[in-house]
Every structure is written in C-alpha cells, then in structure tokens.
Write an enzyme that holds these catalytic residues in place. Structure first.
Site, PDB file in Angstrom:
ATOM      1  N   HIS A  34     -37.285  25.610  86.290  1.00  0.00           N
ATOM      2  CA  HIS A  34     -37.729  26.825  86.989  1.00  0.00           C
ATOM      3  C   HIS A  34     -36.966  28.070  86.530  1.00  0.00           C
ATOM      4  O   HIS A  34     -37.561  29.130  86.338  1.00  0.00           O
ATOM      5  CB  HIS A  34     -37.569  26.637  88.506  1.00  0.00           C
TER       6      HIS A  34
ATOM      7  N   TYR B 236     -40.753  26.268  96.328  1.00  0.00           N
ATOM      8  CA  TYR B 236     -41.763  26.941  97.150  1.00  0.00           C
ATOM      9  C   TYR B 236     -41.909  26.312  98.530  1.00  0.00           C
ATOM     10  O   TYR B 236     -42.514  26.914  99.414  1.00  0.00           O
ATOM     11  CB  TYR B 236     -43.133  26.904  96.456  1.00  0.00           C
TER      12      TYR B 236
END
Length: 272
Positions: free
Chosen positions: A103, A47
């Site tokens: 992830h 992110y």
C-alpha cells in the site's frame, strides 16, 4: 469493459474505488457497480471494508472469475504480507485476489524480502498478480530490480498532477499504472477548463478528467462513488473521445496539485 493487458495481468481500465465506503452502504455500492458493468473493485486492509466489499461482490451476481479484485497490505505490515493477505482473504471470503499491492513503501522494512514473500503468494495462487502503490519512479525501479513480477503501481494521478517519471518507468517494464483520486478527491469537478471541454462534448468536467486518464496506454482509474448516477457517468467516460485541442487545454493546467500526502509518504521529489 476495456482491459489493460500486460505480461503479468489483465485488468479492466475502470474500477470502483471503495476508500471511505463502509458497511451496508459499501456492500450495496459494490453490488450496484457490478450490476452496471464494473468488473474491477479496489479495496485494502486499511480501508476497514473488506467484509462488505466481499459481500457486495457476492451480491453482484456474476461469477467470481469475472471480477478483478485488488487489495493491499498496509505499510506497517510489510514484514509479513502472507499473514496480511490471509486475513484479507478471510474478510473478503475469497480464495484469491487478482492483485495484491504494497500500500505504501516503508523504509524501515526491506523491500526485497517483502516482494519475495508476495511472489511466493502469487506462485501459491493466493494472488494472481502483485505490485506496489505510492512508489515514486526511483522506488519503482528498485522494486523491479528485486526480480519480483511487479505488475502495477497505484498512485495519485489526475489532470493536475504529473506522473511522467513513474509512467516512463512503468512503460519500460510493462507495468500498469492505476490512478487513484482521479478526480482529485472531487477538487477537479468544477474546474472551468474541464467544464468547458465537457460542454463541447455534452459531458461533465469529471468525465473529461477520467477520459484523459483512460485514453492513456496501460493506465487504469478507480474513482470512488457510492451513488449509481455517478457510477454510470464514470462508465460513460470510457467512450468520450478527446480532441487534440482538448488535450492541449488539459496540458496547460497545473501539474503539481497533490491531494494525498500523509506523514509516511515517500519523498515524491525522488520522481522529479
């Protein structure tokens, strides 16, 4: 804050997603969320916002141990999750995270050594719990079979995307499920069926969609918002009580609308 409790973690049911929040706006949003009562903040190395997320946590003004923090190792870095977590902790300026996730799965990097390395990080106190994200049911079974203490699977989940196979595996093994994009990247907000249910409760369609997730056993949701009014509305969804009629109307909605499907996604039909 309502909390999910399993053998491996205690996690607030509602969290703040931070994907696409950046810089000072991200730090402000995180601090504001904590001020409103959020105690679950979700980020990831991909992110590119762990530094402002960490700043927001500090600016939130509550003791570190009262905030549940999740971060994730990117799928190309699964060969060395220790280095990834060390870098994340440095950016966050934290000594540990509460949950450290894979992830996305990577078929080119064996899963067992990755989870073994993450288990060692847990044992050393750098992560209170470990888990995975974007794992279909069959891959979640594989993760559990490694013997690692898998605590959570974070997946796209909302009123128009079924995750029943994943939920069945998770319930069997006492694994929490965190729903990301719980509002379908905003695509569910104006759905007429949800709006109709909301009118009966004096609520919005978005609150109905969140309430449907949050009433489920061991399911958390992490809607992203940078606006205080939306954060407040999402918190209010915790207290919205759906009826049997409401649930039937939601069950009749399509259940095959996936909003997140990058080129490196696993074969979702494994979960069919």
């Amino acid at each position: 804050m309502h909390v999910i409790e399993t053998a491996h973690l205690a996690m607030p049911k509602l969290g703040l997603g931070t994907w696409a929040l950046k810089g000072a706006d991200c730090a402000r949003a995180v601090a504001e969320a904590i001020g409103l009562g959020y105690r679950h903040i979700d980020t990831a190395e991909m992110y590119d916002n762990e530094e402002p997320v960490g700043q927001g946590i500090r600016d939130g003004g509550v003791p570190r141990e009262q905030v549940f923090v999740t971060t994730k190792v990117w799928w190309t870095n699964l060969g060395d999750p220790g280095a990834a977590l060390a870098a994340s902790l440095k950016r966050l300026r934290l000594d540990y995270v509460d949950l450290f996730l894979v992830h996305w799965p990577n078929p080119q990097i064996p899963l067992a050594p990755t989870l073994a390395a993450m288990t060692r990080l847990k044992e050393r106190g750098f992560a209170r719990a470990i888990g995975v994200a974007n794992f279909p049911a069959t891959l979640l079974e594989e993760a559990v079979a490694t013997g690692a203490p898998v605590a959570c699977n974070q997946v796209e989940y909302h009123v128009m995307l079924s995750q029943e196979p994943v939920l069945r595996v998770a319930r069997t093994h006492d694994i929490a499920v965190t729903a990301y994009s719980p509002l379908g990247k905003g695509g569910l907000v104006d759905d007429p069926a949800l709006a109709g249910i909301g009118r009966r409760h004096g609520a919005s369609g978005a609150q109905v969609a969140l309430a449907w997730l949050l009433e489920q056993d061991r399911v958390a949701a992490i809607p992203k918002s940078g606006r205080g009014e939306n954060m407040r509305a999402n918190l209010a969804a915790l207290d919205l009580r759906l009826t049997t009629e409401d649930r039937a109307a939601i069950a009749a909605l399509p259940k095959d609308r996936r909003f997140v499907n990058p080129s490196w996604s696993p074969a979702w039909d494994q979960a069919a």
